[in-house]
Design a protein around this motif. Structure first.
Motif, mmCIF file in Angstrom:
data_model
loop_
_atom_site.group_PDB
_atom_site.id
_atom_site.type_symbol
_atom_site.label_atom_id
_atom_site.label_comp_id
_atom_site.label_asym_id
_atom_site.label_seq_id
_atom_site.Cartn_x
_atom_site.Cartn_y
_atom_site.Cartn_z
ATOM 1 N N LYS A 144 -28.009 77.971 59.474
ATOM 2 C CA LYS A 144 -28.396 76.955 60.628
ATOM 3 C C LYS A 144 -28.771 75.784 59.892
ATOM 4 N N VAL A 145 -28.671 74.587 60.808
ATOM 5 C CA VAL A 145 -29.069 73.477 60.269
ATOM 6 C C VAL A 145 -29.772 72.457 61.342
ATOM 7 N N ARG A 146 -30.663 71.538 60.790
ATOM 8 C CA ARG A 146 -31.180 70.712 62.025
ATOM 9 C C ARG A 146 -31.293 69.173 61.122
ATOM 10 N N ALA A 147 -31.327 68.465 62.181
ATOM 11 C CA ALA A 147 -31.455 66.837 61.540
ATOM 12 C C ALA A 147 -32.717 66.168 61.706
ATOM 13 N N HIS A 148 -32.846 65.306 60.645
ATOM 14 C CA HIS A 148 -34.279 64.567 60.487
ATOM 15 C C HIS A 148 -34.042 63.092 60.426
ATOM 16 N N TYR A 149 -35.003 62.368 61.142
ATOM 17 C CA TYR A 149 -35.081 61.060 60.666
ATOM 18 C C TYR A 149 -36.466 60.889 59.943
ATOM 19 N N ARG A 150 -36.536 60.422 58.673
ATOM 20 C CA ARG A 150 -37.632 60.252 58.126
ATOM 21 C C ARG A 150 -37.995 58.666 57.921
ATOM 22 N N GLN A 151 -38.915 58.476 58.300
ATOM 23 C CA GLN A 151 -39.498 57.151 58.373
ATOM 24 C C GLN A 151 -39.333 56.575 56.929
ATOM 25 N N PRO A 152 -38.832 55.271 56.561
ATOM 26 C CA PRO A 152 -38.715 54.710 55.239
ATOM 27 C C PRO A 152 -40.282 54.402 54.771
ATOM 28 N N GLY A 153 -40.742 54.721 53.939
ATOM 29 C CA GLY A 153 -42.246 54.341 53.407
ATOM 30 C C GLY A 153 -43.238 54.737 54.343
ATOM 31 N N GLY A 154 -43.000 55.713 55.182
ATOM 32 C CA GLY A 154 -44.019 56.521 55.987
ATOM 33 C C GLY A 154 -43.802 57.701 56.111
ATOM 34 N N ILE A 155 -44.774 58.294 57.056
ATOM 35 C CA ILE A 155 -44.759 59.967 57.267
ATOM 36 C C ILE A 155 -44.087 60.380 58.403
ATOM 37 N N LEU A 156 -43.740 59.507 59.413
ATOM 38 C CA LEU A 156 -43.073 60.020 60.646
ATOM 39 C C LEU A 156 -41.763 60.861 60.350
ATOM 40 N N ASP A 157 -41.637 61.923 60.849
ATOM 41 C CA ASP A 157 -40.394 62.701 60.671
ATOM 42 C C ASP A 157 -39.968 63.169 62.188
ATOM 43 N N VAL A 158 -39.057 62.571 62.599
ATOM 44 C CA VAL A 158 -38.439 63.126 63.999
ATOM 45 C C VAL A 158 -37.392 64.246 63.477
ATOM 46 N N ARG A 159 -37.491 65.327 64.211
ATOM 47 C CA ARG A 159 -36.611 66.400 64.151
ATOM 48 C C ARG A 159 -36.003 66.930 65.325
ATOM 49 N N SER A 160 -34.691 67.337 65.028
ATOM 50 C CA SER A 160 -33.859 67.862 66.191
ATOM 51 C C SER A 160 -34.156 69.436 66.287
ATOM 52 N N LYS A 161 -33.528 70.166 67.291
ATOM 53 C CA LYS A 161 -33.672 71.474 67.082
ATOM 54 C C LYS A 161 -32.423 72.132 66.234
ATOM 55 N N PHE A 162 -32.904 73.456 65.605
ATOM 56 C CA PHE A 162 -32.059 74.146 65.008
ATOM 57 C C PHE A 162 -30.679 74.328 65.653
ATOM 58 N N SER A 163 -29.659 74.334 64.918
ATOM 59 C CA SER A 163 -28.155 74.549 65.418
ATOM 60 C C SER A 163 -28.128 75.982 65.999
ATOM 61 N N LYS A 164 -27.069 76.385 66.335
ATOM 62 C CA LYS A 164 -26.773 77.591 66.840
ATOM 63 C C LYS A 164 -26.579 78.462 65.176
#
Length: 312
Positions: free
Chosen positions: A284-304
């Protein structure tokens, strides 16, 4: 022995040898917080009629006599908000010499302290005017705001103790993981001195407004796993997700006797998986958006959960 302990002992010796009497009811060292005052009684052993209290070189402090008795006085010492931190001396001039009572003004944020701006997920260094502070400052903040001492991106926690080395400034780093609108970091600062002033030194509060990072998306769509053809080194594919800049792929064997724990697989979208033993797997896989130079990490739900096989 700390510098402050030597300071107190020196005052006791001077007072005893100059007057023969130096006795204050309660604590020997008076703590006077900026913007407030303390009351103390001093026994001098003879008439107090001509007694005059003075605070030489103590800007922001005032002393006055509240009540006199034949052999003692009740004093009130007030500190303005501009009183500088550090040790001070209250001098009582008596007919046969002087009585010196040691005071201490703990750290307090200045009224005109410039409040820094902060962007969510990005660390900010804040410099405190620590002139006169004898030992250290305890800085704390509740989640989602965290503090750290020193450089680097690690070491953030709820509280740190800042050593005051040059007697002028003390620095700490502040970070917030809340990317919402109108968020404020509430930072508490209190002086510590040989653990003696905990609970007596006033706690200063610094309110730092936090701006959201507009580059960070509020959420991410869930990726879809693609069909994987069985091979010695199979190729994993999944759907692209807008704003995603990192991926997290988990796999585990499908055998009944194998572990059911998911393991992280370091693979990019569309790349072949190498080094796996022959057998059947699920992933299974999930997507991330990691803030450049910071610590914020937005995550999607895991795929089927998808399946693939590795040929021998």
């Amino acid at each position: 022995m700390s510098a402050y302990t030597r300071y107190i002992r020196a005052f006791i010796v001077v007072a005893v040898f100059s007057t023969g009497v130096c006795a204050a009811r309660g604590e020997r060292t008076l703590v006077v917080n900026p913007g407030s005052g303390v009351t103390t009684a001093v026994e001098i052993g003879y008439s107090t009629r001509r007694l005059r209290p003075s605070l030489p070189n103590a800007r922001g402090l005032k002393a006055r006599i509240l009540r006199r008795s034949p052999t003692a006085v009740k004093l009130r010492i007030d500190a303005s908000l501009k009183a500088a931190a550090g040790p001070r001396t209250l001098t009582l001039r008596v007919p046969h010499g002087r009585i010196r009572v040691p005071l201490y003004v703990p750290f307090s944020l200045p009224e005109a302290f410039p409040v820094p701006g902060l962007t969510a997920g990005l660390a900010k260094t804040i410099e405190l005017p620590a002139a006169g502070v004898n030992a250290s400052l305890r800085v704390s903040s509740a989640a989602p705001c965290r503090v750290s001492v020193g450089g680097g991106s690690g070491g953030f926690g709820r509280a740190v103790v800042l050593p005051v080395t040059d007697r002028k400034t003390a620095r700490f780093r502040l970070i917030s993981t809340d990317n919402s609108e109108k968020h404020v970091c509430r930072v508490s600062i209190q002086e510590r001195l040989d653990n003696r002033y905990d609970g007596r030194a006033r706690v200063s509060t610094l309110r730092v407004p936090v701006k959201p990072d507009r580059r960070v998306p509020a959420s991410l769509a869930t990726p879809r796993p693609g069909r994987v053809t069985a091979a010695v080194n199979p190729r994993l594919r999944w759907s692209e997700v807008r704003h995603a800049n990192a991926w997290e792929v988990l796999i585990r064997p499908r055998s009944k006797h194998a572990t059911k724990t998911w393991q992280t697989l370091n693979v990019e979208n569309g790349k072949r998986v190498r080094g796996l033993k022959a057998g059947r797997y699920e992933w299974k896989v999930r997507a991330h958006y990691r803030q450049p130079g910071g610590i914020l990490d937005v995550r999607s739900k895991f795929s089927k959960v998808g399946r693939f096989s590795v040929k021998p």
